[in-house]
Design an enzyme around this catalytic site. Structure first.
Site, PDB file in Angstrom:
ATOM      1  N   GLU A 107       0.878  -1.173   0.000  1.00  0.00           N
ATOM      2  CA  GLU A 107       0.000   0.000   0.000  1.00  0.00           C
ATOM      3  C   GLU A 107       0.916   1.225   0.000  1.00  0.00           C
ATOM      4  O   GLU A 107       1.816   1.320   0.831  1.00  0.00           O
ATOM      5  CB  GLU A 107      -0.881  -0.012   1.247  1.00  0.00           C
ATOM      6  CG  GLU A 107      -1.877   1.127   1.324  1.00  0.00           C
ATOM      7  CD  GLU A 107      -2.673   1.087   2.621  1.00  0.00           C
ATOM      8  OE1 GLU A 107      -3.872   1.404   2.573  1.00  0.00           O
ATOM      9  OE2 GLU A 107      -2.105   0.748   3.682  1.00  0.00           O
ATOM     10  N   GLU A 198      -8.158  11.621   2.549  1.00  0.00           N
ATOM     11  CA  GLU A 198      -8.420  10.645   3.595  1.00  0.00           C
ATOM     12  C   GLU A 198      -8.474  11.323   4.953  1.00  0.00           C
ATOM     13  O   GLU A 198      -7.722  12.262   5.233  1.00  0.00           O
ATOM     14  CB  GLU A 198      -7.339   9.556   3.626  1.00  0.00           C
ATOM     15  CG  GLU A 198      -7.609   8.483   4.673  1.00  0.00           C
ATOM     16  CD  GLU A 198      -6.726   7.254   4.541  1.00  0.00           C
ATOM     17  OE1 GLU A 198      -6.705   6.436   5.468  1.00  0.00           O
ATOM     18  OE2 GLU A 198      -6.061   7.114   3.499  1.00  0.00           O
TER      19      GLU A 198
END
Length: 217
Positions: A107, A198
């Protein structure tokens, strides 16, 4: 240090860190206009992620839950991403290029701007680098038995964190991949990449709030 990001849109074809990684089962996928549109959240309220025309999206939030709202492409890989817009936030969260690879399962984040960097897991600095797009510090971290695009797994996270925050410009992902490779940070087969906003809740900390409006291209 920092512990920092789908609706699948594709008329032609077309993120943990700060919050939990996005399991594939959590993606709402819809085809439209050649882009992936990502709208993922967990355990929060008052989160609005809106899919705009073309490469645009917006987000408004005031929540203790984690979320990722963004737009990008399937396949990920080497891309020159141009974007513009606004980003205003408080609490843990960021504006970043966000993606995944498989084999190895990685990620990754390229942070353009952020409100508060509040890691939920330890980061290890791998030093700094400077390119024509700015100066960045590189970090790695490891998530153990956490959700991923392949289910619950243990995997590494790679980060490039911009020293001077900005909202708007060009991100050439290959330049970061090359710098990571120099540090032994190997990537796998690219799954997808998005320009994302985010927010999340730090361990024993506050949630986040803010608004953003971003356009790709």
């Amino acid at each position: 240090m920092v512990q920092i990001f789908s609706l699948l849109l594709s008329a032609a074809a077309l993120k943990g860190a700060f919050g939990a990684p996005r399991p594939e089962s959590d993606k709402a996928i819809q085809e439209r206009q050649g882009y992936y549109f990502q709208n993922w959240s967990e355990g929060g309220s008052n989160i609005r992620c809106s899919n705009g025309q073309g490469g645009s999206f917006s987000a408004n939030w005031n929540s203790k839950g984690g979320f990722v709202c963004g737009k990008g492409w399937s396949g990920g890989g080497a891309r020159t991403i141009k974007y513009s817009g606004t980003y205003n936030a408080t609490g843990p969260g960021y504006l970043a290029v966000y993606g995944w690879t498989r084999n190895p399962l990685i990620e990754y984040y390229i942070l353009e701007s952020y409100a508060e960097l509040a890691p939920n897991e330890p980061w290890t600095s791998k030093g700094n680098f400077t390119i024509d797009e700015g100066t960045f510090e590189v970090f790695t971290s490891t998530r153990v038995n956490k959700p991923s695009i392949e289910g619950t797994r243990t995997f590494q996270q790679y980060w490039s964190v911009r020293s001077e925050k900005r909202v708007g410009g060009t991100v050439t992902t290959q330049k970061h991949f090359d710098e990571w490779a120099k540090r032994g940070m190997r990537l796998g087969r690219h799954d997808y990449v998005v320009m994302a906003v985010e927010g999340y809740t730090a361990t024993r900390g506050p949630g986040s709030a803010g608004s953003a409006s971003i356009t790709l291209g």
